[in-house]
Design an enzyme around this catalytic site. Sequence first.
Site, PDB file in Angstrom:
ATOM      1  N   ASP A  55     -33.215 -19.584 -21.137  1.00 13.41           N
ATOM      2  CA  ASP A  55     -32.962 -20.050 -19.776  1.00 13.41           C
ATOM      3  C   ASP A  55     -32.429 -21.472 -19.884  1.00 13.41           C
ATOM      4  O   ASP A  55     -33.060 -22.330 -20.523  1.00 13.41           O
ATOM      5  CB  ASP A  55     -34.260 -20.016 -18.979  1.00 13.41           C
ATOM      6  CG  ASP A  55     -34.071 -20.336 -17.508  1.00 13.41           C
ATOM      7  OD1 ASP A  55     -33.164 -21.132 -17.177  1.00 13.41           O
ATOM      8  OD2 ASP A  55     -34.843 -19.817 -16.680  1.00 13.41           O
ATOM      9  N   ASN A  82     -22.033 -23.359 -18.464  1.00 16.04           N
ATOM     10  CA  ASN A  82     -21.524 -22.462 -17.429  1.00 16.04           C
ATOM     11  C   ASN A  82     -22.627 -21.893 -16.555  1.00 16.04           C
ATOM     12  O   ASN A  82     -22.385 -21.499 -15.415  1.00 16.04           O
ATOM     13  CB  ASN A  82     -20.743 -21.319 -18.086  1.00 16.04           C
ATOM     14  CG  ASN A  82     -20.467 -20.180 -17.148  1.00 16.04           C
ATOM     15  OD1 ASN A  82     -19.592 -20.249 -16.289  1.00 16.04           O
ATOM     16  ND2 ASN A  82     -21.241 -19.092 -17.276  1.00 16.04           N
ATOM     17  N   TYR A 148     -26.237 -25.928  -2.623  1.00 16.27           N
ATOM     18  CA  TYR A 148     -25.425 -25.615  -3.807  1.00 16.27           C
ATOM     19  C   TYR A 148     -24.401 -26.719  -4.061  1.00 16.27           C
ATOM     20  O   TYR A 148     -24.221 -27.175  -5.197  1.00 16.27           O
ATOM     21  CB  TYR A 148     -24.724 -24.276  -3.580  1.00 16.27           C
ATOM     22  CG  TYR A 148     -23.777 -23.859  -4.684  1.00 16.27           C
ATOM     23  CD1 TYR A 148     -24.248 -23.247  -5.835  1.00 16.27           C
ATOM     24  CD2 TYR A 148     -22.400 -24.064  -4.551  1.00 16.27           C
ATOM     25  CE1 TYR A 148     -23.372 -22.851  -6.845  1.00 16.27           C
ATOM     26  CE2 TYR A 148     -21.521 -23.669  -5.554  1.00 16.27           C
ATOM     27  CZ  TYR A 148     -22.016 -23.067  -6.699  1.00 16.27           C
ATOM     28  OH  TYR A 148     -21.142 -22.684  -7.692  1.00 16.27           O
ATOM     29  N   LYS A 152     -23.793 -29.241  -7.342  1.00 15.15           N
ATOM     30  CA  LYS A 152     -22.525 -29.293  -8.061  1.00 15.15           C
ATOM     31  C   LYS A 152     -21.878 -30.681  -7.966  1.00 15.15           C
ATOM     32  O   LYS A 152     -21.195 -31.117  -8.904  1.00 15.15           O
ATOM     33  CB  LYS A 152     -21.570 -28.227  -7.534  1.00 15.15           C
ATOM     34  CG  LYS A 152     -21.970 -26.800  -7.890  1.00 15.15           C
ATOM     35  CD  LYS A 152     -22.028 -26.577  -9.397  1.00 15.15           C
ATOM     36  CE  LYS A 152     -22.193 -25.100  -9.744  1.00 15.15           C
ATOM     37  NZ  LYS A 152     -22.296 -24.886 -11.216  1.00 15.15           N
TER      38      LYS A 152
END
Length: 239
Positions: A55, A82, A148, A152
Site C-alpha cells: 500500500d 501513480n 481530491y 492533488k
Amino acid sequence: MKVKSVIVTGGSRGYGSGIAEAFVNAGHHVWITGRDLTSLESAAHRIGAEAFVADATDSVGWDRLIDSVLSTTGRLDVLVNNAGEGVRIAPVSEQSDDDMHRSVSSNLIGAMLGSRRAAAIMQEQGDGLIVNIGSVCSKHAWGGWSVYSAAKAGLLMFTRCLLTEMRPHGVRVTSILPSWGQTEFTDSANLPSRGADVEALCISPDDLGRLVVHISELPPHLVAEEITLWPMVQPISQL
C-alpha cells in the site's frame, strides 16, 4: 542501453499498468505495486514486471519495496508515484472525515513517503527521476472535487519544491497532470459515464506510458518540470 530500475505504484491497472508496460517494452527492470495480490500478479505476468504487494500509504511497505529493489539491482533510477484514488467525488458537506483522510493519504501522503526514500537514494547516486502523477484538478476548480483537488494541489507544490531540492544533486522531478482518461477512475468515483465515443478519445494508459518513458529518456541536463495533458474532446473550464 542502460537498464534502469523502475518502480511504478498502483501498477496493476489504469495509467500505472500502461506506464509500467512502456518501461518494460523499453527494456527496463520494473516493479509494480498494488494492494490486491491477484490483480497485481496478473498484470505483472502480462507485462513482464515484478509484482510487489504494498500500500503506497504504508511506510513499512515502502521500506520493504526499496530493500527488494536495491538488493536486486543496487540502485533506483525511476520512481513513478501513480497510486491514488477518487475515494468520493461529492460536495464537502457530503464527505465523511474518513473520506477526506483517505483521499489526502492516497493522493498525497503516499507519494511523499515514496519520494522521501527515493530522494535519499538518488541523491547519493547523483542521478535519478521521480515522476508524480497528479491531475488537472490541482489547477482547475470543479464542484464536488474539492477534497481530491486539494490533495492533488498539495502534490503539485510538493513536486515543485522537491525539484528545487534535488536539482543540485542531478536528480530530476516531474509532475504530470492528466485529465479525462480511459481508466477505471470514473466508475470507482461513481461519476457519470462519458459515453463510448468520447471515452475512446480520452487519455489511454499507453498514451501516458509513452510520455513518461520519453521524459525519462531526456538528456540528463534537461528536466520537464510540469506537463498538463488534455484530451481534445474535453471542455476546459474553471472558476
